[in-house]
Enzyme design. Structure first.
Site: not given
Length: 247
Positions: A142, A155
């Site tokens: 990501s 995250y």
């Protein structure tokens, strides 16, 4: 209509995290080319729905945190689908975390799936492909892993770990003819991001198409040129300035 003509043809693939979002769409698009796909995910009912779409999809319900079962399951899948050319790890969780919230249970869930689940599966992929002298490993990272943003510390860290781990795998197995690809999507319109009101979110279908197109060569791949350019700049912003951006 989706154009699959330029996609590299894989004969046999495992997609971990195939019950929804990007993972499910990658499984669909691979199956549409004739690839035999093992769709792996925790939600069996979602997998059953996916399998009804194509005879090329075989389902394997599995919780990504059940690390001990991975080696035998991996070998079983490779045998049952008749070989293995591609392994995609697309499983991931991103629970909602409020600014100022520190919830260890949420953080542990992120690490258990995004980090340890990835290592459990991709270690097996690297070991097999290194011994066979061919194969492609794709990890779904990501853009969130490129900097430490205040809103999702763990995250972000989980994706940064995945990026570094995949780079290390790439450096280890490239000499054996194995391709390792790190995919860095930006905002996507998926179940996981529902309710976040993301601007210019890419559809899962388009993200899957771009992911598979970029899987032909190793390295880190952004799914849009805009993000590649933007993060070339963002990664160079001094930390004290980045902190003031409140992102």
């Amino acid at each position: 209509m989706l154009n699959l003509g330029r996609m590299k043809k894989y004969g046999h693939a495992i997609v971990v995290g195939a019950s929804s979002g990007l993972g499910a769409e990658i499984a669909r698009q691979l199956a549409a080319t004739g690839c035999r796909v093992a769709a792996v995910a925790r939600r069996a009912e979602r997998l059953e729905s996916l399998a009804r779409e194509s005879a090329n999809i075989t389902i394997y319900p599995h919780d990504a945190t059940d690390y001990a079962s991975v080696p035998l399951l991996f070998q079983r899948i490779a045998q049952e689908i008749g070989g293995l050319d591609l392994v995609v790890f697309a499983a991931g969780v991103m629970p909602e975390v409020a600014v100022g919230e520190y919830d260890f249970e949420k953080d542990r869930q992120i690490v258990e799936v995004n980090v340890l689940g990835a290592v459990a599966w991709l270690n097996e992929a690297a070991l097999r492909f290194q011994s066979t002298g061919h194969g492609t490993i794709v990890g779904i990272g990501s853009v969130a892993g490129d900097r430490g943003r205040m809103k999702q510390p763990v995250y972000n860290a989980s994706k940064a770990f995945l990026h570094t781990y995949l780079e290390a795998l790439r450096n280890r197995v490239a000499r054996h003819g194995v391709t390792v690809v790190t995919i860095k999507p930006g905002p996507m319109d998926t179940e996981m991001t529902a309710g976040m009101h993301l601007r210019s979110a890419m559809s899962a279908e388009e993200a899957a198409r771009r992911t598979l197109a970029r899987a032909e060569t190793g390295g880190e791949k952004y799914l849009s040129a805009k993000h590649r350019l933007a993060f070339a700049v963002i990664k160079r912003i001094p930390s004290w300035i980045f902190r003031r951006l409140n992102v």
